[in-house]
Design a protein around this motif. Structure first.
Motif, PDB file in Angstrom:
ATOM      1  N   PHE A 172      51.038  78.405  89.937  1.00 43.29           N
ATOM      2  CA  PHE A 172      51.928  78.082  88.821  1.00 43.29           C
ATOM      3  C   PHE A 172      51.959  76.564  88.667  1.00 43.29           C
ATOM      4  O   PHE A 172      52.183  75.830  89.637  1.00 43.29           O
ATOM      5  CB  PHE A 172      53.326  78.627  89.109  1.00 43.29           C
ATOM      6  N   ARG A 202      52.763  81.087  92.397  1.00 45.74           N
ATOM      7  CA  ARG A 202      53.600  81.736  91.391  1.00 45.74           C
ATOM      8  C   ARG A 202      54.550  82.715  92.082  1.00 45.74           C
ATOM      9  O   ARG A 202      54.117  83.606  92.807  1.00 45.74           O
ATOM     10  CB  ARG A 202      52.736  82.455  90.360  1.00 45.74           C
ATOM     11  N   SER A 248      57.811  83.259  83.595  1.00 47.73           N
ATOM     12  CA  SER A 248      57.715  81.920  84.191  1.00 47.73           C
ATOM     13  C   SER A 248      58.223  80.865  83.221  1.00 47.73           C
ATOM     14  O   SER A 248      57.953  80.933  82.015  1.00 47.73           O
ATOM     15  CB  SER A 248      56.263  81.617  84.567  1.00 47.73           C
TER      16      SER A 248
END
Length: 443
Positions: free
Chosen positions: A286, A304, A311
């Motif tokens: 991420f 992530r 997200s």
């Protein structure tokens, strides 16, 4: 005069200590106090190292007031000068093609023993200085002329009227009175009204000591220093907390620690990546914009931990306890701080340091306010690279910032770290981080 004698005694002690260290190295390495016949290794090394060390030690401040008042700094500067002298000697030996004539083991043993002797000499001289001068010599004289300021316990405090000091009288009597009043002080500080500053400026110039005038109006720019540009005086209100050499040391430290950590943690990184990939669709890593050094944005890397569609790349909403956006594996990664490990690659890239203020997202808030709206000092934390861990984190200031005080607590620690950085502090913070990897505020 007593201080001068102590400095001279320290220099003489250093020379005697280095001489004895290289003689001892001769004895233990070669079995003879004066070296092998025709090859007085230790004596030659001492003759080469000693003058180089003396010159570098004097230039580097190893015989300044630090010898008396700040023992650890005095020892550090002496050892630094010895290391520099050794490097110069090696260069001379190499260029002179004398390497085969000298014993390498004697050289190393002499340097190690010499370093120990330099430290012992400073301990002894510091204790002698305490006996002769007291715990801290009065090297600072403070003159109060109509303005009262707070002073430390080891300063000579003078009141201008009581001492008969009238700076507007630019005559020999005033100069003599001032010299007698401040004695052997090396630093003279005057607190006076603005209209008398020019008179005191002229009066202080007659002293060999450093003269300073307290200017309360400059507090709004603190910390500040004076310089000049094209003949005009300027106030330096920002210059970065780390000198060029410090930045090099910190970068080398980051590369070594991050490189070793990457190798040691590779199995854990691979396992975490596999767990993220197998348990929820979407990318493993991420990326999120964060504010870095000099307030420049960069992309921070994390495993992530949320559902891909949920997200929050802009960090508009901070993660809360039992956040429904976090996956089951992601919750474990966050609780154990494993989700932060990809930031090792941010360190290797140069975006981050191992230790420093944690990087924030531009949209992050404390309560209903953006971080920089809470405290005007907020931007001061961006004068160095952000870190994977920091002083605020090991003190427990992590998690969501529900109100202004949450941010202020972190900011206080960040600014303390910025103003008092050292490699040793970085090491202490790294070891302290091991104890807070699993934390009740990690969610």
């Amino acid at each position: 005069m007593v201080r001068l004698r102590l400095y001279a005694l320290c220099l003489a002690g250093d020379m005697a200590g280095l001489f004895g260290a290289f003689l001892a190295a001769n004895y233990f390495v070669l079995g003879a106090l004066w070296g092998e016949p025709g090859k007085p290794h230790g004596l030659i090394m001492f003759a080469m190292v000693a003058p180089l060390y003396a010159l570098l030690a004097v230039q580097g401040g190893a015989y300044g007031i630090n010898t008396l008042g700040r023992l650890r700094r005095g020892i550090f500067r002496a050892l630094l000068a010895l290391a520099q002298a050794a490097m110069l000697m090696l260069l001379i030996v190499y260029l002179g093609k004398m390497a085969e004539q000298l014993s390498r083991l004697t050289f190393v043993a002499g340097l190690v023993a010499g370093g120990v002797m330099l430290a012992l000499v400073r301990v002894a001289v510091a204790r002698l200085g305490d006996r002769l001068l007291g715990d801290v010599p009065l090297l600072t004289a403070v003159i109060m002329d109509g303005v009262t300021i707070d002073t430390g316990p080891h300063m000579a405090v003078l009141h201008a009227d009581a001492a008969g000091l009238h700076p507007h009288r630019h005559d020999a009597d005033m100069a003599a009175r001032l010299a007698a009043a401040v004695g052997m002080a090396e630093r003279v500080i005057v607190a006076c009204p603005l209209e008398r500053m020019s008179d005191w400026s002229a009066a202080l110039k007659s002293l060999s000591a450093r003269g300073e005038i307290v200017v309360p109006e400059l507090l709004r720019f603190a910390p500040a220093r004076i310089d000049e540009f094209d003949g005009q005086p300027t106030i330096i209100v920002a210059g970065g907390p780390l000198q060029f050499r410090d930045r090099l040391v910190k970068r080398l430290f980051d590369l070594i620690v991050a490189g070793v950590a990457t190798i040691l943690l590779l199995p854990l990184l691979m396992a975490a990546a596999l767990a993220v990939k197998l348990t929820s669709p979407g990318p493993i890593i991420f990326r999120q914009p964060r504010i870095g050094k000099d307030a420049r944005p960069f992309s921070i890397y994390k495993f992530r931990s949320m559902r891909s569609e949920a997200s929050d790349s802009k960090a508009a909403k901070l993660t809360t306890r039992d956040d429904d956006r976090v996956t089951r594996v992601g919750a474990f990664l966050r609780q154990t701080s494993i989700d932060e490990l990809p930031q090792i690659f941010n360190v290797l890239k140069g975006d981050m340091s191992i230790v420093g203020p944690r990087p924030h997202a531009a949209a992050a808030r404390a309560g209903d306010s953006l971080y920089w709206e809470v405290d005007a000092r907020y931007w001061e934390r961006h004068c160095i690279k952000p870190g994977m861990t920091g002083l605020a984190q090991v003190r427990g200031h992590r998690g969501s910032t529900d109100d202004h005080q949450d941010l202020i607590d972190r900011l206080q620690s960040d600014l303390e770290y910025v103003s008092d950085w050292s490699v040793w502090r970085d090491l202490r913070i790294i070891f302290a981080t091991l104890g807070v990897l699993v934390h009740h505020k990690a969610y």
